[in-house]
Design an enzyme around this catalytic site. Structure first.
Site, short mmCIF file in Angstrom:
data_model
loop_
_atom_site.label_atom_id
_atom_site.label_comp_id
_atom_site.label_asym_id
_atom_site.label_seq_id
_atom_site.Cartn_x
_atom_site.Cartn_y
_atom_site.Cartn_z
N ASP A 25 42.71 -15.58 -23.79
CA ASP A 25 43.33 -16.82 -23.32
C ASP A 25 43.52 -16.70 -21.81
O ASP A 25 43.38 -15.61 -21.23
CB ASP A 25 44.66 -17.01 -24.06
CG ASP A 25 45.44 -18.21 -23.55
OD1 ASP A 25 44.83 -19.27 -23.35
OD2 ASP A 25 46.66 -18.07 -23.34
N ASP A 27 46.04 -19.10 -19.36
CA ASP A 27 47.42 -19.30 -18.90
C ASP A 27 48.41 -18.52 -19.76
O ASP A 27 48.38 -18.62 -20.99
CB ASP A 27 47.77 -20.78 -18.94
CG ASP A 27 46.98 -21.59 -17.93
OD1 ASP A 27 47.53 -21.90 -16.86
OD2 ASP A 27 45.80 -21.89 -18.21
N ASP A 201 48.99 -15.92 -25.73
CA ASP A 201 50.44 -15.86 -25.55
C ASP A 201 51.22 -16.95 -26.27
O ASP A 201 52.45 -16.87 -26.35
CB ASP A 201 50.79 -15.96 -24.06
CG ASP A 201 50.60 -17.38 -23.53
OD1 ASP A 201 49.46 -17.91 -23.64
OD2 ASP A 201 51.57 -17.97 -23.04
#
Length: 259
Positions: A25, A27, A201
């Site tokens: 991922d 961000d 996240d």
């Protein structure tokens, strides 16, 4: 001392194993979250570490993000990697071909989000291909209002799903998610036949964790929060430290040499 829930040593070992397919991922994983989407910054050395890691795995490294593909390209330039954008709506394979999934009409959601942002200047609306994100990081007191308005808007749009992320609500096609994007990569060279690892996240990454673990791979949750991921890193800093320590490819081999 490394926190008990930080599996940095294990993740480093996983990333070093040459039979892995690596999915990351962006961000909150590769870069720290910022007040606005365009405020994030790639830390020094990360681009080079990604290039080394891609070379180490013969190109089997992809970014899987909620951002559009062109934004990821701009952040990583001049490095060009396989990328899935907008939670899998857009996906560019190792061969450079861009695949775009069908998307439902989200114009009613966009109109409602934009109307809300006009009334509350602290809100930020992102219009992506087939998706709308409403950010309230600069106005956290408006969370319940945003949830109520976006939920109502999505309920009136068949085929659209509302994701609750970190200070953001995103309406996207229900048929596209990060798990599906990873599964599609895994059917193609150079990912096919490898063991997948995915680091993310947010709640938007849970489908990806489930997909890689069902395939015998490993999900890595970056930061706090409940997750189905088997492994955990304390923060984006912890992931960057692992990436910066990635092994050098064979002498004379760079990622640009294999694409």
């Amino acid at each position: 001392m490394t926190p008990p829930h930080d599996d940095s040593a294990i993740v480093a070992t996983l990333l070093a194993q040459p039979d892995r397919a690596i999915f990351l991922d962006f961000d909150g994983t590769l870069v720290d979250l910022a007040a606005t989407p365009d405020g994030v910054r790639l830390q020094p050395g990360v681009r080079e570490a990604l290039s080394r890691l891609a070379a180490h795995h013969d190109g089997a490294l992809a970014i899987v993000s909620g951002r559009p593909v062109d934004q990821i390209d701009a952040m990583l330039a001049p490095l060009v990697l396989p990328v899935a954008g907008v939670h899998g709506v857009e996906r560019r394979g190792f061969d450079g071909q861009l695949h775009v999934a069908p998307t439902p009409d989200i114009s009613p959601v966009l109109a409602r989000a934009q109307s809300l942002a006009v009334l509350h200047p602290g809100l930020l609306v992102e219009h992506k291909r087939g998706a709308v994100a409403l950010h309230y990081r600069l106005a956290p007191e408006l969370e319940q209002l945003c949830v109520r308005e976006m939920t109502a808007a999505v309920q009136a749009c068949p085929g659209v799903l509302l994701l609750h992320g970190k200070m953001v609500l995103e309406a996207k096609p229900a048929a596209s998610d990060k798990g599906g994007a990873i599964a599609a990569f895994m059917r193609e060279a150079p990912f096919a036949g490898r063991v997948p690892v995915f680091a993310g996240d947010d709640t938007t990454d849970e489908a990806g964790f489930a997909t890689v673990q069902q395939a015998g791979g490993t999900g890595v949750k970056v930061g706090a929060g409940a997750s189905v991921a088997e492994r955990r890193l304390d923060s984006p800093d912890a992931l960057r430290a692992v990436l910066l320590a990635t092994p050098q490819p064979e002498p004379g081999v760079a990622y640009d040499d294999i694409v």
